[in-house]
Design a protein around this motif. Structure first.
Motif, short mmCIF file in Angstrom:
data_model
loop_
_atom_site.label_atom_id
_atom_site.label_comp_id
_atom_site.label_asym_id
_atom_site.label_seq_id
_atom_site.Cartn_x
_atom_site.Cartn_y
_atom_site.Cartn_z
N SER A 150 6.61 -30.38 73.28
CA SER A 150 5.36 -29.39 73.47
C SER A 150 4.82 -29.74 74.54
N LEU A 151 4.01 -30.54 75.02
CA LEU A 151 3.50 -31.33 75.98
C LEU A 151 4.33 -31.22 77.26
N ALA A 152 5.24 -31.82 77.13
CA ALA A 152 6.50 -31.65 78.35
C ALA A 152 7.51 -30.68 78.59
N THR A 153 6.97 -29.07 77.96
CA THR A 153 7.95 -28.31 78.46
C THR A 153 6.79 -27.37 78.90
N GLY A 154 5.58 -27.41 77.72
CA GLY A 154 5.09 -25.68 77.68
C GLY A 154 5.25 -25.01 76.31
N ASN A 155 6.90 -24.76 75.97
CA ASN A 155 6.57 -24.01 74.86
C ASN A 155 6.77 -24.81 73.99
N THR A 156 7.11 -23.96 72.73
CA THR A 156 7.15 -24.31 71.28
C THR A 156 7.64 -24.66 70.57
N ILE A 157 7.39 -25.33 69.61
CA ILE A 157 8.90 -26.02 68.76
C ILE A 157 10.05 -25.05 68.89
N PHE A 158 9.38 -24.07 67.51
CA PHE A 158 10.62 -23.27 67.84
C PHE A 158 11.36 -22.70 69.32
N GLU A 159 10.33 -22.33 70.06
CA GLU A 159 11.61 -22.36 71.46
C GLU A 159 12.58 -23.09 71.78
N GLY A 160 11.70 -24.15 71.28
CA GLY A 160 13.01 -25.00 71.56
C GLY A 160 14.39 -25.40 70.29
N TRP A 161 14.35 -24.98 69.50
CA TRP A 161 14.53 -24.62 68.57
C TRP A 161 16.02 -24.00 69.13
N SER A 162 15.54 -22.44 68.69
CA SER A 162 15.85 -20.93 69.72
C SER A 162 16.69 -21.56 70.77
N SER A 163 16.71 -22.30 71.29
CA SER A 163 17.60 -22.38 72.53
C SER A 163 18.83 -23.58 71.71
N LEU A 164 19.03 -23.86 71.11
CA LEU A 164 19.97 -24.70 70.48
C LEU A 164 21.33 -23.73 69.81
N GLY A 165 20.67 -22.33 69.91
CA GLY A 165 21.72 -21.31 69.78
C GLY A 165 20.85 -20.50 68.34
N ARG A 166 21.41 -19.32 67.78
CA ARG A 166 20.50 -18.34 66.84
C ARG A 166 20.75 -18.41 65.80
N TRP A 167 21.57 -19.48 64.80
CA TRP A 167 21.06 -20.08 63.77
C TRP A 167 20.15 -21.01 63.83
N THR A 168 19.50 -21.93 64.40
CA THR A 168 18.56 -21.79 64.07
C THR A 168 17.66 -20.32 63.15
N ARG A 191 16.26 -29.76 78.46
CA ARG A 191 15.68 -29.48 77.69
C ARG A 191 14.39 -29.87 77.64
N VAL A 192 13.98 -30.60 78.49
CA VAL A 192 13.18 -32.22 78.83
C VAL A 192 13.20 -32.21 80.27
N PRO A 193 12.21 -32.31 80.59
CA PRO A 193 11.87 -33.53 81.83
C PRO A 193 12.95 -34.70 81.63
N ALA A 194 13.07 -35.23 82.68
CA ALA A 194 13.96 -36.55 82.21
C ALA A 194 12.85 -37.43 82.14
N GLU A 195 11.93 -37.50 82.40
CA GLU A 195 10.68 -38.07 82.54
C GLU A 195 9.66 -38.88 80.80
N TRP A 196 10.36 -36.74 80.16
CA TRP A 196 10.20 -37.40 78.49
C TRP A 196 10.88 -37.16 77.62
N ARG A 197 12.43 -37.83 78.20
CA ARG A 197 13.20 -37.39 77.25
C ARG A 197 12.95 -38.89 76.16
N ASN A 198 13.84 -39.14 75.90
CA ASN A 198 13.90 -39.88 74.41
C ASN A 198 14.70 -41.61 74.89
#
Length: 415
Positions: free
Chosen positions: A65-83, A377-384
């Motif tokens: 949320s902090l790295a992208t400014g998106n909500t967690i559901f927007e993150g899930w939605s980017s994975l496909g409509r199955w979410t 989906r996340v800037p490189a600095e904040w990836r796992n």
């Protein structure tokens, strides 16, 4: 917000405590107390493992949320409509069943303290009070109330644990990972139940409500999350101590579900006096009510974001925000339709759907965080980093095992 950002970081702790308080309800207390009553301190390590798992999951949701400014559901939605097809039915069914369970739990706690009203009446009053508290969407008030409830539940359980005069050498042996024969499901239940399910995903929304919306809040978010689960860990360890010292040593059994908390209050009253029983019931009420109020706010925020997003409304549309139409609709959904279940019992197939969908949520969250936080989906600095990926894989495996057991138990009970 500028004044808030200028505050020293230790005064900013808040959303983590909210997510932890919301996640620790009567069911978690019972699971941990029963584990203590069955196995003594043998499963203490799994409580700590559960806290670590939740820290990793909540940190991942907050970091996204902090790295992208998106909500967690927007993150899930980017994975496909199955979410959407998983999350939509889940949050609707979950809300209806949880609403009834939360009101029944708070009702039972209040009935045990003040039996001049029925469990159902106290539950309905609790649901209405929770709805009134969060209806306007004022996060500052909500956070203060939750903090007060955390203090209540923490103090009562720690006092109860201290009164049992815990065996420190035995506690230390419980820190060594060991699974007693037949205890695997108890291990997974205790580890998986420390601090919430769907409410973990609400963390990013509470960060937004607090005003923490950019990567500059990353360090304070991690501090907030760590402190919150340290408090949760102490609290849950205290419940295991009570189970181990008060029940395991004396061979006392308690009931399942919320009734088990009332049984435990009775045992405490017999051992230490009525005052201890009443104090513990106040803590039980605080644990139940904090979960109710937290869900009424946090999951309503998630629903508003979900419904607005699938309708194509902009990220900052009022309908997707606290206090908006969709937010208030879900508060209504949590409060009023479930009141029917307080009087008419629990519809089997709805409970089954709730259990099946609910058991899949933690694997869903662990796997999707692995997916989202290792991609562009996340800037490189904040990836796992490697450690986080290893921990998320372990989380996913543990929750998948727990989900399979839950599915087997519920489906085999149906036939």
């Amino acid at each position: 917000m500028s004044n808030q950002q200028a505050e020293p970081k230790w005064s900013l702790v808040g959303p983590g405590l909210v997510v932890a308080a919301t996640g620790v309800g009567a069911a978690d207390l019972i699971a941990t107390t029963v584990a203590g009553s069955k196995y003594g301190y043998a499963l203490l390590w799994s409580v700590i493992a559960g806290c670590i798992m939740k820290v990793i999951l909540v940190e991942g949701a907050g970091r996204y949320s902090l790295a992208t400014g998106n909500t967690i559901f927007e993150g899930w939605s980017s994975l496909g409509r199955w979410t959407h097809w998983y999350f939509g039915p889940y949050i609707v069914i979950w809300g209806f069943v949880y609403g009834a369970a939360a009101m029944a739990g708070t009702g039972l706690a209040l009935y045990s303290l003040f039996p001049f009203l029925s469990v159902a009446a106290w539950g309905i009053l609790s649901g209405l009070a929770g709805a009134a508290l969060v209806w306007s969407g004022r996060y500052d008030l909500f956070e203060k109330v939750l903090t007060g409830m955390v203090i209540l539940m923490f103090i009562t359980m720690v006092i109860a644990a201290a009164l049992t005069l815990p065996n420190i050498p035995e506690i230390m042996t419980g820190l060594v990972p060991h699974i007693p024969e037949g205890a695997l499901i108890n291990v997974l239940s205790v580890a998986g139940g420390v601090g919430g399910t769907i409410t973990l995903a609400a963390y990013g929304y509470w960060l937004r409500e607090k005003g923490w919306t950019t990567p500059r809040f990353m360090r304070v978010m991690r501090l907030d999350n760590g402190i919150a689960y340290a408090v949760t860990g102490i609290f849950v360890v205290a419940t295991l101590i009570v189970g181990a010292e008060l029940l395991y040593s004396a061979g006392i059994a308690i009931g399942s579900g919320d009734q088990g908390m009332v049984d435990l209050a009775g045992v405490l009253g017999d051992r230490y006096g009525t005052w201890m029983s009443k104090l513990f019931l106040v803590g039980f009420w605080a644990a139940s009510m904090s979960s109710l109020v937290g869900v009424w706010n946090g999951v309503s925020l998630m629903f508003a974001d979900f419904l607005g997003h699938v309708q194509g409304k902009p990220h900052d549309d009022p309908d997707r925000m606290s206090g908006g139409r969709y937010y208030k609709f879900y508060i209504f959904w949590l409060t009023f339709p479930p009141m029917i279940m307080l009087f008419l019992g629990r519809p089997v197939y709805l409970i089954l759907a709730y259990g099946v969908l609910g058991s899949l949520f933690m694997p869903f969250m662990a796997v999707t965080l692995l997916w989202i936080l290792n991609t562009d989906r996340v800037p490189a600095e904040w990836r796992n980093k490697l450690f986080t990926n290893i921990m998320l894989v372990l989380c996913a495996l543990a929750f998948i095992a727990l989900a399979l057991n839950e599915l087997y138990t519920r489906l085999s009970g149906l036939f």
